[in-house]
Design an enzyme around this catalytic site. Structure first.
Site, PDB file in Angstrom:
ATOM      1  N   LYS A 148      37.359  34.961  44.838  1.00 38.17           N
ATOM      2  CA  LYS A 148      36.694  36.170  45.316  1.00 38.17           C
ATOM      3  C   LYS A 148      35.215  35.899  45.602  1.00 38.17           C
ATOM      4  O   LYS A 148      34.759  36.057  46.718  1.00 38.17           O
ATOM      5  CB  LYS A 148      36.868  37.293  44.304  1.00 38.17           C
ATOM      6  CG  LYS A 148      38.347  37.605  44.002  1.00 38.17           C
ATOM      7  CD  LYS A 148      38.502  38.617  42.905  1.00 38.17           C
ATOM      8  CE  LYS A 148      39.962  38.764  42.475  1.00 38.17           C
ATOM      9  NZ  LYS A 148      40.839  39.309  43.515  1.00 38.17           N
ATOM     10  N   ASP A 186      36.997  39.957  31.719  1.00 39.02           N
ATOM     11  CA  ASP A 186      37.651  39.409  32.915  1.00 39.02           C
ATOM     12  C   ASP A 186      36.792  39.803  34.108  1.00 39.02           C
ATOM     13  O   ASP A 186      36.897  40.916  34.628  1.00 39.02           O
ATOM     14  CB  ASP A 186      39.057  39.973  33.047  1.00 39.02           C
ATOM     15  CG  ASP A 186      39.741  39.556  34.349  1.00 39.02           C
ATOM     16  OD1 ASP A 186      39.135  38.797  35.134  1.00 39.02           O
ATOM     17  OD2 ASP A 186      40.887  39.993  34.577  1.00 39.02           O
ATOM     18  N   TRP A 232      44.951  45.340  36.202  1.00 32.81           N
ATOM     19  CA  TRP A 232      44.694  44.029  35.608  1.00 32.81           C
ATOM     20  C   TRP A 232      44.470  44.126  34.106  1.00 32.81           C
ATOM     21  O   TRP A 232      44.862  43.233  33.348  1.00 32.81           O
ATOM     22  CB  TRP A 232      43.528  43.350  36.321  1.00 32.81           C
ATOM     23  CG  TRP A 232      43.885  42.977  37.717  1.00 32.81           C
ATOM     24  CD1 TRP A 232      43.435  43.542  38.865  1.00 32.81           C
ATOM     25  CD2 TRP A 232      44.862  41.999  38.117  1.00 32.81           C
ATOM     26  NE1 TRP A 232      44.057  42.972  39.956  1.00 32.81           N
ATOM     27  CE2 TRP A 232      44.933  42.024  39.529  1.00 32.81           C
ATOM     28  CE3 TRP A 232      45.673  41.113  37.407  1.00 32.81           C
ATOM     29  CZ2 TRP A 232      45.783  41.182  40.242  1.00 32.81           C
ATOM     30  CZ3 TRP A 232      46.527  40.267  38.124  1.00 32.81           C
ATOM     31  CH2 TRP A 232      46.569  40.309  39.519  1.00 32.81           C
TER      32      TRP A 232
END
Length: 363
Positions: free
Chosen positions: A198, A174, A102
């Protein structure tokens, strides 16, 4: 009652209590005779929902008054572009910390708009002990517009257990797979963003927490919806937002408060992760986690078995035992257990028991 424990990395499981409330309100939300999906985002009823969502989030995270809270569409990956587009106007230079897939995606997107320097990378010299490099070897630039990092890499299972020091350069994080999993000092960050799917609820909405002074003129040509300034001025209602995802996020945050708040989840998450790492570390090599113990994730626990055939058998028998979505990401393979806030400790206990029995059977 649930029939399975869902270990998906995202969209991940939602708390059963939240799902039951959403089910009960599906056809008639608060006596309106309508589903919340049918209520206008411009109406006073929905405005009350979003106001309460922000109140609860600010309380759970102790967000200072000089930070805006935004709920946006597009997923966290949209922020890979929004961050540089909005922070590069004065100085098109940024430092990124590369600790996984990511991070790499964020780096690739930011390079479309300016000078991106990778100040540190995951130490992969030992494939069995991936490490986050000490900040003493980072090469940060004091004239960068910001420093970006990913506190928890969902795919690789690598997590920072310390806060980078940037010397006054804005810090962007992030937090898609770690937000609300443990207490943090929001004032130590300048922008925090996270996808909801999540720890906050269902897919479809993204949280952005941004310090007031960073809401400024973006790069010329930045699309309207990608401008933090426009989103702040319009309170995220410049266009129709993902209303149902916003509503589910609200139910999830309220559920977290009833459970006792972030500190309670932090203790629970630590116990859940430790149980999994203990069975891995005491399996005499039957299960192997490739991450150094100092930077193992508490949200995503990846591990490997000796052969691909054994891995497939593990996944098949786990599914039969009601333990689902344990297959590792397609880029790395193996097994991965994602154990976000809604995953009950009983689910981890069931997985630990299965892992021990499987090792005894095939080891």
């Amino acid at each position: 009652m649930r029939k399975v424990f869902n270990f998906s990395a995202g969209p991940a499981m939602v708390a059963e209590e939240v799902l039951l409330q959403a089910q009960a309100e599906m056809l008639d939300w608060e006596g309106t005779g309508m589903s919340i999906m049918e209520v206008s985002h411009r109406g006073a009823e929905f405005k009350k929902v979003v106001e309460q969502v922000e109140i609860n989030l600010r309380e759970l995270m102790a967000i200072p008054h000089n930070y805006h809270v935004l709920f946006l569409a597009g997923g966290a990956s949209t922020q890979f572009a929004m961050v540089p587009l909005n922070l590069f106007a004065a100085n098109k230079k940024a430092d990124y910390i590369d600790t996984g897939i990511w991070s790499k995606k964020a780096i690739a997107e930011a390079r479309r708009y300016g000078d991106v320097h990778v100040a540190a990378q995951l130490d992969e010299s030992d494939a069995k002990q991936l490490r986050i490099p000490s900040q003493t070897v980072w090469s940060l630039r004091q004239d960068a517009a910001y420093v970006h990092y990913t506190p928890n890499e969902t795919i690789g299972g690598v997590e920072f257990h310390w806060l980078p020091q940037t010397g006054g350069v804005p810090l962007v994080a992030d937090m898609s797979s770690s937000i609300l999993s443990r207490p943090i000092d929001v004032s130590a960050y300048d922008i925090i963003y996270a996808g909801a799917q999540k720890n906050i609820g269902q897919a479809g909405i993204t949280l952005v927490i941004i310090r007031d002074d960073l809401v400024k003129e973006p790069l010329p040509g930045t699309p309207t919806l990608y401008q933090y300034r426009i989103q702040v001025e319009n309170k995220c209602f410049y266009n129709t937002p993902p209303t149902y995802s916003w509503y589910i996020a609200g139910l999830t945050l309220a559920w977290m408060k009833r459970q006792g708040g972030v500190a309670v989840f932090a203790e629970r998450n630590q116990r859940k992760a430790q149980k999994l790492y203990d069975v891995i570390d005491h399996s005499e090599g039957f299960y192997v986690n490739p991450v150094d113990s100092e930077c193992r994730s508490r949200m995503n626990v990846p591990f490997c078995l000796k052969t691909d055939e054994l891995t497939m058998l593990f996944l098949e028998e786990a599914k039969q035992a009601g333990l689902t979505n344990l297959k590792g990401h397609k880029l790395v393979g193996g097994v991965r257990a994602s154990i976000y806030n809604p995953m009950p400790e009983a689910g981890v206990d069931a997985l630990v028991c299965f892992m021990q029995e499987f090792a005894d059977k095939y080891g």
